[in-house]
Enzyme design. Structure first.
Site, PDB file in Angstrom:
ATOM      1  N   ASP A 574       0.853  -1.187   0.000  1.00  0.00           N
ATOM      2  CA  ASP A 574       0.000   0.000   0.000  1.00  0.00           C
ATOM      3  C   ASP A 574       0.887   1.234   0.000  1.00  0.00           C
ATOM      4  O   ASP A 574       1.971   1.231   0.606  1.00  0.00           O
ATOM      5  CB  ASP A 574      -0.916   0.012   1.228  1.00  0.00           C
ATOM      6  CG  ASP A 574      -1.881   1.182   1.207  1.00  0.00           C
ATOM      7  OD1 ASP A 574      -2.917   1.086   0.527  1.00  0.00           O
ATOM      8  OD2 ASP A 574      -1.587   2.211   1.854  1.00  0.00           O
ATOM      9  N   HIS A 712      -5.419   4.346   6.286  1.00  0.00           N
ATOM     10  CA  HIS A 712      -4.672   5.349   5.518  1.00  0.00           C
ATOM     11  C   HIS A 712      -3.253   5.550   6.038  1.00  0.00           C
ATOM     12  O   HIS A 712      -2.636   6.579   5.754  1.00  0.00           O
ATOM     13  CB  HIS A 712      -5.409   6.696   5.432  1.00  0.00           C
ATOM     14  CG  HIS A 712      -6.715   6.589   4.702  1.00  0.00           C
ATOM     15  ND1 HIS A 712      -6.815   6.156   3.401  1.00  0.00           N
ATOM     16  CD2 HIS A 712      -7.997   6.825   5.118  1.00  0.00           C
ATOM     17  CE1 HIS A 712      -8.090   6.159   3.035  1.00  0.00           C
ATOM     18  NE2 HIS A 712      -8.825   6.547   4.065  1.00  0.00           N
TER      19      HIS A 712
END
Length: 736
Positions: A574, A712
């Site tokens: 990610d 996030h």
């Protein structure tokens, strides 16, 4: 020492233009119209400055020019030169017919000046501001009902329009064989960018009489006109019937011709017009266009329109005609398939669908997902085969090398100027007609001892010469020589002969669709068309497979099935970034976990200095501030370590296109290649766990009770995504 590009003479553009005119005058004298002859003689009568300025204008975009933009050091003041060009009829004054081109040439400042001049004659004020964009100002101007020519004449600059463009375009067409806008090829040649003269030095004309040349020019012009018509219809679909119907009269002015290449181009234009008519639901008009187009694929569209409009008797009769006398293999395959499904009732599926369903299936490691041919090559290499990705280039190279002399070097070769790299007579079958005796002699030589040496000699003599038939590569000989050596020979005829003969007779139909792979083992050749899950077989591919098998080769389709290796290495990654565009934004954090056998075996995480400020909304979303990355490494500093971490794995991410795109862009900035097999957990969760309300990472973690504490942040998101991968693989393994 760097090689310096040659500098062009200040009058290079005029030299190029004169070179073209001299070439056309020499080679195409019988094909020149009265207007084109007059253009050449009138140009020759101009002074050198007038010739220079005219060619300068011809080499620029558009037909409308302001005298203020025509200042060239080698020419001097443009005023007197423009007067000379106007007197000779090469330029004229702006008229209402040229206003569309004029608006395209206009600067914003000049447009504003015109609006101010118009304002003086209008009773009401124009509600525009100088700060508006040029398109906004132009829209306002075009709404005004004024005589713009009056106001344009009041501008300080003088606007002029190129004249006599039709005879000039005809001269360009005679030289290039296509509609060409300028002489940029000459410039590229002089700069050493475009090679010429490698194939032959003497050129024969492409046309030998005026009527032939004029028909060719009309058909070439129509190609661009039909393209412009298609764009116009997108803006005015309601005008389709009114704009398309007049083309029927235009078609009647194109005579039927014995020239195969021109007949083919005529058919292509009719087919293109038919497709446009069909696109705008004008079926009867489409039928009339298709009826004027000889052969496939217009014949397929005609059959389908007959059937869909209820003309079944005419459809069946036409199908029988196609079966009795097909124009090509693809046409026969379509006609036979359609007839069987619609009229014989013998099969429900199409031949293509059935062929793909019945093809053998081979399991290939998902590591090759997106690289099906490479995967099957690796599979057969392990089984002792020599494997090559051959596809069309193998056959094009064989054709080009075996007939190199007739294609490129013969005095009658259809190369008509130094820039051409593909003989023009290939397009319409003229190549075989012209060289039938020599072609048949060389086809017979394919079965003779020493054919492989003859081919190797041609390859050695011509290797690297630029041509538009095939590309050179280092293992071309490794593919071509076994092809000659191991090809079957029946009654003294090589299996290669019918394939090459078909290419010579109808190059357009027989130059593509060849199988992807060439396999060689124990002096045996196999050709394989590779189809990954979801791929379809095309009709021209089926035609090539059938032709190869008929000639005596082993050619087949092989379907692939992706295999999930339980010990496969995955890296779930990610990224957090400064924005959403990989080309301009940068990575600020990478988090990655490595899995094998369903277990996490390693992880990697780092903040990155993006070498630019992080937007405030990104900081609010991720919690990553500028101060946090100020001392972090740049991507360049961790690139090698990351590459090592990713080595040999499948790249996994939630919305893999985003994360993969950013990593690839970062490597690209370092001029390093990046290429990995990918797996997207969004796509695969939708596939294996359908029906969920949301497939966002956060919602999926809630749905499956996966821990996600710092959404996030890269490593936390990657760790959660790894749990999704486990769920996906559990279903994928079961589905195998």
């Amino acid at each position: 020492m760097a090689h310096l590009k040659p500098e062009l003479d200040s009058g290079y553009y005029l030299q190029h233009f004169n070179e073209l005119l001299q070439f056309v005058s020499k080679h195409y004298a019988p094909c020149l119209t009265a207007d084109s002859r007059r253009y050449i003689s009138d140009f020759a009568a101009l002074s050198v400055p007038a010739q220079q300025l005219l060619v300068r204008m011809l080499n620029r975009k558009g037909n409308v020019f302001a005298d203020s933009e025509l200042n060239y050091t080698e020419i001097g003041p443009p005023g007197p030169v423009l007067d000379e060009l106007a007197a000779a009829g090469f330029i004229g004054s702006l008229s209402s017919d040229n206003l569309a081109d004029f608006w395209l040439r206009l600067t914003k400042d000049t447009l504003w000046q015109l609006l101010q001049l118009a304002q003086q004659q209008l009773p009401a004020p124009i509600t525009v501001k100088k700060s508006q964009t040029k398109p906004e100002l132009l829209r306002s101007a075009l709404k005004l009902e004024v005589n713009w020519l009056v106001f344009i004449s009041q501008l300080p600059q003088r606007y002029l329009v190129l004249q006599r463009q039709q005879p000039l375009n005809y001269l360009y067409f005679l030289y290039f064989g296509r509609i060409e806008a300028n002489l940029s090829l000459f410039t590229l040649r002089d700069l050493g960018i475009r090679q010429t003269g490698q194939l032959k030095q003497q050129f024969s004309p492409r046309f030998t009489d005026l009527a032939q040349a004029q028909l060719a020019f009309a058909l070439a012009s129509a190609k661009q006109q039909v393209f412009e018509l298609a764009k116009q219809l997108k803006q005015q679909p309601e005008a389709a019937a009114a704009l398309l119907t007049p083309w029927l009269a235009t078609l009647s002015q194109w005579p039927q011709t014995d020239d195969n290449a021109l007949a083919l181009k005529r058919s292509e234009r009719c087919y293109q017009l038919g497709k446009l008519a069909e696109q705008y639901q004008l079926k009867e008009l489409a039928i009339r266009f298709y009826q004027q187009s000889a052969g496939f694929p217009a014949s397929e569209r005609l059959v389908r329109l007959y059937y869909s409009s209820g003309q079944t008797d005419q459809c069946q009769q036409y199908l029988q005609q196609l079966l009795d006398d097909p124009s090509c293999d693809e046409e026969w395959l379509f006609a036979d398939d359609f007839y069987q499904r619609k009229f014989a009732g013998s099969i429900k599926r199409s031949v293509l669908t059935e062929l793909l369903r019945s093809a053998p299936q081979t399991g290939i490691d998902e590591l090759y997902s997106g690289k099906a041919e490479q995967g099957l090559m690796a599979y057969y290499t392990k089984h002792g085969y020599r494997t090559f990705h051959s596809e069309n280039n193998l056959w094009l190279a064989l054709f080009g090398l075996w007939f190199w002399h007739e294609l490129f070097e013969h005095s009658d070769s259809a190369l008509h100027n130094p820039f051409e790299r593909r003989p023009r007579n290939l397009a319409g079958g003229g190549f075989y007609q012209q060289f039938a005796s020599a072609i048949e002699h060389k086809l017979a030589q394919l079965a003779q001892p020493g054919a492989d040496k003859q081919l190797l000699s041609a390859l050695t003599a011509h290797y690297g010469k630029a041509n538009s038939l095939f590309y050179w590569h280092s293992d071309l000989a490794e593919q071509l020589l076994p092809l000659l050596q191991y090809a079957a020979k029946n009654d003294g005829v090589s299996s290669l002969a019918p394939i090459l003969r078909a290419m010579a007779q109808d190059f357009n139909r027989h130059s593509s669709g060849y199988p992807d792979l060439l396999l060689i083992k124990a002096n045996q050749l196999e050709f394989v068309e590779v189809k990954a899950p979801g791929d379809k077989i095309q009709r021209h591919q089926l035609a090539r497979l059938q032709a190869l098998n008929k000639a005596g080769f082993n050619a087949r389709i092989e379907k692939l099935q992706w295999i999930v290796d339980p010990n496969r290495l995955y890296v779930v990654l990610d990224v957090e970034t400064t924005g959403g565009k990989a080309g301009t934004d940068r990575v600020i954090e990478i988090g990655a976990v490595k899995l094998q056998g369903g277990e996490v075996i390693d992880s990697y995480s780092t903040l990155l200095n993006p070498q630019r400020p992080i937007p405030s909304f990104i900081s609010r979303l991720t919690g990553i501030s500028n101060s946090m990355v100020s001392d972090a490494p740049s991507f360049a500093q961790i690139a090698n370590k990351l590459a090592d971490f990713l080595q040999g794995a499948v790249f996994v991410a939630h919305n893999a296109k985003f994360d993969y795109g950013f990593i690839r862009a970062e490597f690209a900035r370092l001029e390093q290649p990046f290429d990995m097999p990918q797996l997207c957990t969004v796509v695969n969760m939708r596939r294996y766990y359908p029906g969920l309300q949301s497939y966002s990472l956060g919602k999926l973690c809630q749905e499956f009770d996966i821990k996600l504490t710092n959404h996030h942040r890269a490593l936390d998101d990657a760790t959660a995504t790894a749990e999704l991968l486990k769920l996906i693989n559990a279903r994928r393994v079961t589905a195998q």
